[in-house]
Design an enzyme around this catalytic site. Structure first.
Site, PDB file in Angstrom:
ATOM      1  CE  LYS A  64      -3.882   1.832   2.754  1.00  0.00           C
ATOM      2  NZ  LYS A  64      -4.686   1.605   3.949  1.00  0.00           N
TER       3      LYS A  64
ATOM      4  CB  SER B 203      -8.113   3.462   3.317  1.00  0.00           C
ATOM      5  OG  SER B 203      -7.284   2.934   4.305  1.00  0.00           O
TER       6      SER B 203
ATOM      7  CB  SER C   3      -7.994   0.582   6.392  1.00  0.00           C
ATOM      8  OG  SER C   3      -8.598   1.774   6.813  1.00  0.00           O
TER       9      SER C   3
END
Lengths: 108, 517
Positions: free
Chosen positions: B69, B164, B188
């Site tokens: 990420k 997210s 997330s």
């Protein structure tokens, strides 16, 4: 109750971030109303919790230098620099007051 | 399986890497990747190949393509957090977890897309645009979607990944990598895992180092692991967990990597069903699946009992206050001086900082900073911040009580519904959405407990739905064992990506079940 312009101005000073428009201010109002739900909970006699690891001892190591000397690496990412210094504009000048600032809050 | 194939020489690391890179290119419309590190990935693959040829691979992860990420620092590779504030920022170091993966020989394909600074539950609010759920393009979803005449149905019907860590979830779900790192502060990692039909593990707070993970909420953030099966998650966990002197919030206990039993046995366990997780808005489909899952455990001999976590519904309010407060503090470092965006405004440090931050942060980030500062004002500190910290203790105590009463694992839904179409999602603002979507996942972060999403079944619309297991602190082995058992029971179907399949028939030939362990 709504948040006063003084407090909004104070927040913009503290955060150095702007509300930008009515939506931004409304966002804060909604956030406060949302957070007010906490009042419903009875917390008498409850200690605040900082961390879930509060029962453990922090790790301490010997005070020896184990890494560093990476000045060049670190300076690479800065936009303004001179030799080994980060260059900042003059300090000690406070953010202009509400009346003189270009901020949405001026109109309120 | 892929690791075995690498060992036997059925496929080489470079071939694997190239195929993944090609797949990334052909799935670009998903917008899962912000940066693809093609050159370095191929180089890493070559190094891995040399090791395999000489019969000395570093371990199971050697040569395995992974994605990370974009809020983890990766040396020499741009790290943006999907924000204008960090566009162009090239990290000078690797986050500890990234370093650990690389040390094991993993091949880093690139950085995945997210909500700006990991604030959001849709992966829709980053500056590089929203991530599309690969299942939007699956045969399963298309078959079930109502055909509208004259409409460009694909373009307007695509669903979100959740967030997210949406980019990471989409990357794993679309086979472009075998494992991905996400971060989990309020759900997330588990939220997008549920929507994309992959395994999403949130480890216990303190187990995995956060050094190099750009922080959101220091007391709740953890690196998350996304894989296609539970065994893979266990392998990645094994390589990442452990004390890190660079992160003082990691525990010092020795961590022993474990392998999960092939035939897990759940008959001696006690599974708790927290009634408060039957939250308003929970879809009837998911409620039914949750119930069926509970029955599965009952039939296997486990003790399944209803439990209560009374403060569950305050978790999201508590999170809101604590998160914005910590964000206000964490975002203060972005002033344009040492790294990142810097405004041209030069009159004074304060005005430069203010201008830099105006220009660099989006509405969501600015909103949270301002809210956080409000809650931290002297006049509000006691009533909001301290109050929230007290409520946090109550929430953590709820879990302690339940686990203390003999329950081993909690079984809950992960999300309230399956993935919604993007056009629907954006009708509400970020905070409202986060408050709605994080409701079932947030409390585990509040209490620091390990939790995992296991893809369970497809919804009526042909989209993935997952269920969540929450375990005791540092009992990941038990948690993953239960998750593995459950995974074997439900046999979640593989995504059938139509267009992609046509172009990449070979990829699918070799990676039938697409797991690497």
């Amino acid at each position: 109750q709504t948040v006063t312009v003084e407090v909004l101005d104070h927040l913009e000073h503290l955060a150095l971030v702007d509300f930008r428009d009515a939506e931004g201010v409304e966002r804060l109002q909604k956030a406060i109303r949302f957070a007010d739900q906490l009042r419903e909970v009875n917390t008498d006699g409850v200690e605040p919790m900082d961390s879930v690891l509060e029962d453990r001892c922090l790790y301490l190591r010997e005070d020896d230098v184990t890494e560093g000397n990476c000045t060049n690496e670190l300076l690479k990412n800065a936009r303004e620099k001179v030799e080994e210094y980060f260059v900042a504009p003059p300090g000690n000048i406070p953010l202009p007051k509400l009346e003189e600032r270009d901020t949405f809050l001026q109109g309120s | 399986q892929v690791a075995a194939a690498l060992k036997k020489g059925h496929v080489t690391p470079t071939e694997l890497c190239q195929r993944c890179l090609a797949l990334i290119k052909s799935t670009q419309f998903l917008n899962a990747y912000i940066t693809v590190a093609e050159e370095t990935a191929l180089k890493q693959a070559e190094e891995s190949e040399k090791r395999y040829k000489s019969g000395q691979p570093l371990g199971v992860l050697d040569g395995i393509p992974v994605a990370v990420k974009d809020n983890f620092n990766t040396a020499g590779i741009e790290t943006t957090c999907a924000s204008n504030m960090l566009k162009g920022y090239i990290s000078p170091y690797n986050a500890t977890v990234v370093q650990k993966l690389l040390d094991q020989g993993a091949v880093l394909l690139g950085k995945t897309n997210l909500d700006e600074f990991a604030m959001g539950s849709g992966s829709t609010d980053g500056v590089f645009g929203p991530v599309r759920n690969p299942w939007s393009y699956s045969r399963q979803y298309k078959e079930k979607s109502v055909r509208k005449p004259h409409s460009d149905s694909e373009e307007s019907n695509w669903v979100i990944t959740g967030g997210s860590s949406g980019g990471s979830a989409a990357a794993v779900s679309s086979f472009t990598c075998f494992a991905a790192l996400g971060s989990d502060t309020g759900g997330s990692t588990r939220n997008p895992a549920a929507h994309c039909g992959v395994v999403g593990l949130k480890p216990t707070y303190g187990l995995i180092s956060r050094h190099g993970l750009i922080p959101l909420v220091n007391s709740m953030d953890v690196p998350g692991i996304l894989t296609r099966c539970v065994d893979d998650a266990a392998v990645v966990l094994g390589s990442l967990a452990g004390h890190d002197p660079k992160d003082s919030t990691t525990i010092q206990d020795n961590f022993k990597p474990f392998e999960l039993p092939n035939l897990p046995d759940v008959s001696k366990l006690s599974i708790g069903i927290p009634k408060e997780y039957h939250a308003p808005g929970l879809s009837s489909e998911i409620l039914a699946l949750w119930s069926k899952a509970a029955d599965l455990f009952k039939d296997a001999g486990a003790k399944v009992i209803e439990v209560s976590l009374p403060h569950t519904r305050y978790s999201i309010v508590c999170y809101h206050v604590l998160c914005t407060a910590e964000v206000a503090s964490n975002m203060a470092r972005f002033d344009g001086l040492e790294y990142g965006h810097r405004s041209d405004m030069n009159k004074s440090t304060e005005s430069m900082y203010a201008a830099t931050r105006r220009e660099g942060f989006n509405d969501v980030v600015r909103g949270r900073i301002l809210s956080g500062n409000y809650f931290l004002l002297k006049q509000n500190y006691e009533n909001y911040f301290i109050k929230a910290q007290k409520v946090r203790r109550l929430i953590a105590n709820d879990f302690l009580k339940v686990f203390g009463s003999g329950v081993d694992i909690l079984l809950t839904p992960t999300t309230l519904s399956d993935a919604v179409p993007y056009m629907e999602f954006i009708k509400e603002d970020n905070r409202t959405r986060s408050a709605q979507d994080d409701i079932l996942t947030q409390a585990a972060n509040m209490a620091g407990l390990p939790a995992i999403n296991v893809p369970t079944a497809l919804s009526e619309r042909g989209l993935p739905v997952g269920l969540q297991f929450i375990g005791r602190s540092f009992q990941e082995k038990q948690l993953l064992t239960v998750a593995k058992w459950f995974e074997k029971q439900v046999k979640f179907p593989m995504i059938q990506l139509e267009e992609v399949k046509r172009h990449n028939h070979d990829v699918f030939q070799h990676e039938k079940s697409a797991s690497f362990s």
